[in-house]
Every structure is written in structure tokens, then in C-alpha cells.
Design a protein around this motif. Structure first.
Motif, PDB file in Angstrom:
ATOM      1  N   ILE A  65       0.571  -1.512   0.081  1.00 32.91           N
ATOM      2  CA  ILE A  65       0.048  -0.152   0.114  1.00 32.91           C
ATOM      3  C   ILE A  65       0.479   1.724  -0.088  1.00 32.91           C
ATOM      4  O   ILE A  65       0.240   1.861  -0.897  1.00 32.91           O
ATOM      5  N   GLY A  66       2.110   1.246   0.646  1.00 34.69           N
ATOM      6  CA  GLY A  66       2.802   2.524   1.205  1.00 34.69           C
ATOM      7  C   GLY A  66       3.734   2.595  -0.365  1.00 34.69           C
ATOM      8  O   GLY A  66       3.579   3.991  -0.746  1.00 34.69           O
ATOM      9  N   PHE A  67       4.089   2.001  -1.222  1.00 39.54           N
ATOM     10  CA  PHE A  67       4.649   1.795  -2.241  1.00 39.54           C
ATOM     11  C   PHE A  67       3.598   1.952  -3.394  1.00 39.54           C
ATOM     12  O   PHE A  67       4.468   3.209  -4.187  1.00 39.54           O
ATOM     13  N   ILE A  68       2.532   2.145  -3.248  1.00 34.03           N
ATOM     14  CA  ILE A  68       1.748   1.924  -4.268  1.00 34.03           C
ATOM     15  C   ILE A  68       1.421   3.686  -4.315  1.00 34.03           C
ATOM     16  O   ILE A  68       1.740   4.049  -5.431  1.00 34.03           O
ATOM     17  N   MET A  69       1.741   4.310  -2.974  1.00 33.44           N
ATOM     18  CA  MET A  69       0.995   5.512  -2.576  1.00 33.44           C
ATOM     19  C   MET A  69       1.803   6.397  -3.602  1.00 33.44           C
ATOM     20  O   MET A  69       1.888   7.415  -4.177  1.00 33.44           O
ATOM     21  N   LEU A  70       3.168   5.950  -2.739  1.00 28.01           N
ATOM     22  CA  LEU A  70       3.804   7.049  -2.887  1.00 28.01           C
ATOM     23  C   LEU A  70       4.649   7.290  -4.465  1.00 28.01           C
ATOM     24  O   LEU A  70       4.549   8.154  -4.683  1.00 28.01           O
ATOM     25  N   TYR A  71       4.653   6.038  -5.063  1.00 25.84           N
ATOM     26  CA  TYR A  71       4.752   5.858  -6.952  1.00 25.84           C
ATOM     27  C   TYR A  71       3.532   6.588  -7.690  1.00 25.84           C
ATOM     28  O   TYR A  71       3.508   7.753  -9.159  1.00 25.84           O
ATOM     29  N   LEU A  72       2.334   6.725  -7.724  1.00 30.56           N
ATOM     30  CA  LEU A  72       1.127   7.492  -8.108  1.00 30.56           C
ATOM     31  C   LEU A  72       1.232   8.773  -7.152  1.00 30.56           C
ATOM     32  O   LEU A  72       0.658   9.858  -8.445  1.00 30.56           O
ATOM     33  N   LEU A  73       1.729   9.359  -6.661  1.00 32.17           N
ATOM     34  CA  LEU A  73       2.084  10.155  -5.984  1.00 32.17           C
ATOM     35  C   LEU A  73       3.099  11.297  -6.830  1.00 32.17           C
ATOM     36  O   LEU A  73       3.021  12.532  -6.651  1.00 32.17           O
ATOM     37  N   GLY A  74       4.445   9.989  -7.082  1.00 28.02           N
ATOM     38  CA  GLY A  74       5.299  10.995  -8.021  1.00 28.02           C
ATOM     39  C   GLY A  74       6.587  11.131  -7.060  1.00 28.02           C
ATOM     40  O   GLY A  74       6.825  11.874  -7.628  1.00 28.02           O
ATOM     41  N   TYR A  75       6.636  10.402  -6.139  1.00 22.23           N
ATOM     42  CA  TYR A  75       7.735  10.512  -5.223  1.00 22.23           C
ATOM     43  C   TYR A  75       8.966   9.814  -5.037  1.00 22.23           C
ATOM     44  O   TYR A  75       8.175   8.460  -6.013  1.00 22.23           O
ATOM     45  N   ASP A  76       9.703   9.774  -4.866  1.00 25.54           N
ATOM     46  CA  ASP A  76      11.169   8.793  -4.883  1.00 25.54           C
ATOM     47  C   ASP A  76      11.732   8.228  -3.471  1.00 25.54           C
ATOM     48  O   ASP A  76      11.322   8.441  -2.608  1.00 25.54           O
ATOM     49  N   LEU A  77      12.502   7.090  -4.646  1.00 23.83           N
ATOM     50  CA  LEU A  77      13.050   6.034  -3.541  1.00 23.83           C
ATOM     51  C   LEU A  77      14.464   5.859  -4.266  1.00 23.83           C
ATOM     52  O   LEU A  77      14.382   6.701  -4.790  1.00 23.83           O
ATOM     53  N   LEU A  78      15.899   6.036  -3.138  1.00 23.95           N
ATOM     54  CA  LEU A  78      16.803   5.357  -4.116  1.00 23.95           C
ATOM     55  C   LEU A  78      16.906   4.216  -4.521  1.00 23.95           C
ATOM     56  O   LEU A  78      17.359   4.206  -5.971  1.00 23.95           O
ATOM     57  N   THR A  79      16.134   3.027  -4.019  1.00 25.17           N
ATOM     58  CA  THR A  79      16.016   1.958  -4.310  1.00 25.17           C
ATOM     59  C   THR A  79      15.330   2.333  -6.346  1.00 25.17           C
ATOM     60  O   THR A  79      15.509   1.694  -7.133  1.00 25.17           O
ATOM     61  N   GLY A  80      14.471   2.735  -6.384  1.00 25.72           N
ATOM     62  CA  GLY A  80      13.633   3.337  -7.842  1.00 25.72           C
ATOM     63  C   GLY A  80      14.815   4.172  -8.858  1.00 25.72           C
ATOM     64  O   GLY A  80      14.902   3.579  -9.612  1.00 25.72           O
ATOM     65  N   VAL A  81      15.495   5.226  -8.190  1.00 28.49           N
ATOM     66  CA  VAL A  81      16.888   6.436  -8.891  1.00 28.49           C
ATOM     67  C   VAL A  81      17.648   4.988  -9.330  1.00 28.49           C
ATOM     68  O   VAL A  81      18.402   5.501 -10.316  1.00 28.49           O
ATOM     69  N   PHE A  82      18.100   4.120  -8.358  1.00 29.09           N
ATOM     70  CA  PHE A  82      19.228   3.357  -9.332  1.00 29.09           C
ATOM     71  C   PHE A  82      19.024   2.730 -10.144  1.00 29.09           C
ATOM     72  O   PHE A  82      19.923   2.366 -10.827  1.00 29.09           O
ATOM     73  N   VAL A  83      17.508   2.891 -10.675  1.00 26.73           N
ATOM     74  CA  VAL A  83      17.314   2.086 -12.084  1.00 26.73           C
ATOM     75  C   VAL A  83      17.007   3.500 -13.340  1.00 26.73           C
ATOM     76  O   VAL A  83      17.613   3.356 -13.953  1.00 26.73           O
ATOM     77  N   LEU A  84      16.564   4.030 -12.833  1.00 29.78           N
ATOM     78  CA  LEU A  84      15.591   5.271 -14.130  1.00 29.78           C
ATOM     79  C   LEU A  84      16.542   5.907 -13.433  1.00 29.78           C
ATOM     80  O   LEU A  84      17.174   5.971 -15.477  1.00 29.78           O
ATOM     81  N   ALA A  85      17.835   6.746 -13.583  1.00 34.01           N
ATOM     82  CA  ALA A  85      18.798   7.560 -13.771  1.00 34.01           C
ATOM     83  C   ALA A  85      19.812   6.710 -14.809  1.00 34.01           C
ATOM     84  O   ALA A  85      19.967   7.431 -15.809  1.00 34.01           O
ATOM     85  N   PRO A  86      20.214   5.625 -14.857  1.00 35.00           N
ATOM     86  CA  PRO A  86      21.405   5.165 -14.908  1.00 35.00           C
ATOM     87  C   PRO A  86      20.816   4.909 -16.225  1.00 35.00           C
ATOM     88  O   PRO A  86      21.877   5.244 -17.451  1.00 35.00           O
ATOM     89  N   LEU A  87      18.927   4.310 -16.389  1.00 33.25           N
ATOM     90  CA  LEU A  87      18.468   4.036 -18.142  1.00 33.25           C
ATOM     91  C   LEU A  87      18.880   5.156 -19.333  1.00 33.25           C
ATOM     92  O   LEU A  87      19.041   5.625 -20.375  1.00 33.25           O
ATOM     93  N   ALA A  88      18.895   6.694 -18.213  1.00 28.58           N
ATOM     94  CA  ALA A  88      18.632   7.733 -19.060  1.00 28.58           C
ATOM     95  C   ALA A  88      20.649   8.300 -19.320  1.00 28.58           C
ATOM     96  O   ALA A  88      20.287   8.522 -20.505  1.00 28.58           O
ATOM     97  N   TRP A  89      21.144   7.452 -18.579  1.00 26.39           N
ATOM     98  CA  TRP A  89      22.589   7.646 -18.770  1.00 26.39           C
ATOM     99  C   TRP A  89      22.778   6.856 -20.063  1.00 26.39           C
ATOM    100  O   TRP A  89      23.522   7.291 -21.320  1.00 26.39           O
ATOM    101  N   PHE A  90      22.264   5.255 -19.369  1.00 28.93           N
ATOM    102  CA  PHE A  90      22.879   4.982 -21.156  1.00 28.93           C
ATOM    103  C   PHE A  90      22.016   5.096 -22.690  1.00 28.93           C
ATOM    104  O   PHE A  90      23.341   4.863 -23.428  1.00 28.93           O
ATOM    105  N   ASP A  91      21.427   5.642 -22.618  1.00 30.13           N
ATOM    106  CA  ASP A  91      20.348   6.151 -23.748  1.00 30.13           C
ATOM    107  C   ASP A  91      21.648   7.273 -24.021  1.00 30.13           C
ATOM    108  O   ASP A  91      20.512   8.411 -25.450  1.00 30.13           O
ATOM    109  N   ARG A  92      22.048   7.434 -23.322  1.00 28.82           N
ATOM    110  CA  ARG A  92      22.779   8.918 -23.814  1.00 28.82           C
ATOM    111  C   ARG A  92      21.951  10.297 -23.730  1.00 28.82           C
ATOM    112  O   ARG A  92      21.797  11.067 -24.665  1.00 28.82           O
TER     113      ARG A  92
END
Length: 300
Positions: A65-92
Motif C-alpha cells: 500500500i505504501g509503495f503504491i501510494m508514493l509512486y502514484l504521487l510521483g515521490y522518489d525512493l533511492l532504490t527506484g532512482v538506482f534504475v531510472l537514472a542509469p537507464l537515461a545515461w545508457f540512452d545518452r
């Protein structure tokens, strides 16, 4: 329910990663503080359910429930940006640099800790009536979790450290999958169902999540747990963060980018064109005659 195919999904995830890196310091901190707070109050809820009902499975079923609420609201977790940010870097993506990624990770770590520690203090007040009584059964359970996941690992030496690291890897394999699956549907119900599955799994399996631990261990120290701050840092938080980073990159970000996000190589493109040429039907006599006339016409 709408479904976003993996090729489109990965581009959406890359876009999200680029936007995270470009966020202002204020927005990054606010979103990560709230992300840490929402996730950890759900962890407190799940522990309360587990203790009062005697069913850890029920606590795990409800924790997402907590994970769902925070991502529906667009909040951030370190464990999430560990994936999101590198993917943008891979894609240059323009403007996405290693320095920008490290800045994003640092700010999100700080914000998550502030949010989690705030919830730890508030929950410690709740379970001790403002520190005027010994902790109730929920508070005692939180304290014992802190002991088991610090000195419990230390008792096994190197094998305990390895186990801790692997639990961190497995945790963010599931959590990062949940982050990606949050974008696999375009309606709320689809997002909820997709996120629920991997988060329930990691919590029930007892894997190590660096943000949840930012709540559990300060809470344990406030509630009389028999371990120290150095025990927490060395025998949990630092190895867990490293394990979460490896799990998210190796098992989620890199495989998705390699198979769905990487542009086709020139060799593959040429091979595809040759295959289409070979399999295309031979032109009819009329089509051939028209093709022969067209160059002359174009020169008139």
C-alpha cells in the motif's frame, strides 16, 4: 486495463530517469522525503498487522500500500532512482551525466533518510506514550528486528555479510521491477496490480531494503534495541545500499536496456532490409514498365 508493451515501456522509463536527474534540489528533496515517509509508515503498518494478528503473510500482503501510494504521487525512493537514472545515461539523454546521477542519488538518499527517521521518531512516541512507558508489543518487535538484522549477521562473520549483501540484491531486483511495472499500464488499477506483486514478494521473503531499514534501525535504537549505530551502518545500511544498487542495475536496468532500449545496430538494420528485399514479390510486367519509364519522366 491498458497495457504498455516493453519497447514503449522502456522508453517511458528512460524519460522518467532523465526527468529525475534534471529535477531541482528542492523538488528532489521534497519528493524523496515524502517517499521515505510514506513507505516507512506502511512498514510500521505491516509490522503492526503481523504482530497483532500473528500472520506475517498478511502484513506482507498489505505492505505494498505504501509503495503504491508514493509512486502514484510521483515521490522518489533511492532504490527506484538506482534504475531510472542509469537507464537515461545508457540512452545518452542530453544533460544526463554521471555527476548528475550521483547528485540525484545523494539527494534522494538524504531525503529518504529524513522522511524515514521522522516516521521512526513519531512511531517511537506512539508505542511508548511519549517515552513515558516501555514500548508495547509492536515496539518490542521493531527493536528485535533491528538486533536480528545487525548483530545477527555479525555473528556469522563474512558469511553473514555475504547473506546481507545478497538479500539487498534480491530486494531491489523486486523493488526496481515494481518501479518499472508502475509504468506498464495507463490506468490506476493496472498500475496498482502490477506494483503489488513484486513488493509483496520482497517484504515477505525478508530481503533487505535500504529505505525501510532507515526506519527500522533508528526505531530499534530509540526503543532500546541491543545494537549500536555502527552495527547499523556496517552490518546493515551500507551493504544493503550496495546490494540494492547492484540488484537494480544488474537484474532490471541492464537487461531491459539491452533487449528493448538499445537502438538496432547498422548491421541488424541492413540484414533486416535484405530480408525484406528477398521475401518481397517480384514486380509484374506493368510495374516493371512503369519503373523503366519513371526516370525518363523525372528528367522532363
Amino acid at each position: 486495463m491498458s497495457y504498455v508493451k516493453p519497447t514503449e515501456l522502456v522508453q517511458t522509463v528512460i524519460d522518467a530517469g532523465a526527468s529525475k536527474v534534471m529535477l531541482s534540489t528542492r523538488d528532489t528533496l521534497v519528493r524523496s522525503i515524502m517517499g521515505g515517509a510514506v513507505l516507512t509508515i506502511a512498514a510500521a503498518f505491516a509490522i503492526t498487522v503481523s504482530v497483532t494478528t500473528g500472520s506475517p503473510l498478511l502484513g506482507a500482503v498489505l505492505f505494498p500500500i505504501g509503495f503504491i501510494m508514493l509512486y502514484l504521487l510521483g515521490y522518489d525512493l533511492l532504490t527506484g532512482v538506482f534504475v531510472l537514472a542509469p537507464l537515461a545515461w545508457f540512452d545518452r539523454r542530453p544533460g544526463v551525466t554521471l555527476g548528475g546521477i550521483l547528485r540525484n542519488w545523494g539527494l534522494v538518499f538524504l531525503g529518504n533518510f529524513i522522511g524515514a527517521f521522522t516516521v521512526a521518531v513519531l512511531m517511537a512516541i506512539v508505542v511508548t506514550y511519549g517515552f513515558s512507558t516501555p514500548p508495547n508489543e509492536v515496539g518490542e518487535a521493531i527493536g528485535h528486528i533491528g538486533e536480528g538484522r545487525t548483530v545477527g549477521y555479525a555473528d556469522h562473520g563474512a558469511a553473514g555479510m555475504l547473506t546481507l549483501f545478497i538479500r539487498g540484491v534480491l530486494c531491489n531486483w523486486m523493488v526496481a521491477t515494481g518501479v518499472v511495472l508502475a509504468m506498464i499500464s495507463k490506468d490506476v488499477i493496472g498500475k496498482i496490480v502490477a506494483m503489488w506483486m513484486p513488493i509483496m514478494l520482497f517484504f515477505f521473503m525478508g530481503f533487505e531494503h535500504s529505505i525501510v531499514n532507515m526506519f527500522l534501525f533508528p526505531s530499534g535504537l530509540l526503543l532500546g534495541g541491543d545494537f549500536t549505530i555502527m552495527d547499523y551502518l556496517i552490518w546493515n545500511e551500507i551493504p544493503t545500499v550496495l546490494g540494492n544498487l547492484v540488484g537494480g542495475l544488474v537484474f532490471v536496468a541492464i537487461p531491459l536496456y539491452l533487449t528493448y532500449g538499445r537502438p538496432a545496430s547498422p548491421r541488424r538494420i541492413r540484414a533486416s532490409k535484405r530480408a525484406r528485399t528477398v521475401t518481397s514479390p517480384a514486380p509484374t510486367d506493368a510495374a516493371a514498365a512503369t519503373a523503366a519509364v519513371e526516370p525518363e519522366t523525372s528528367r522532363v
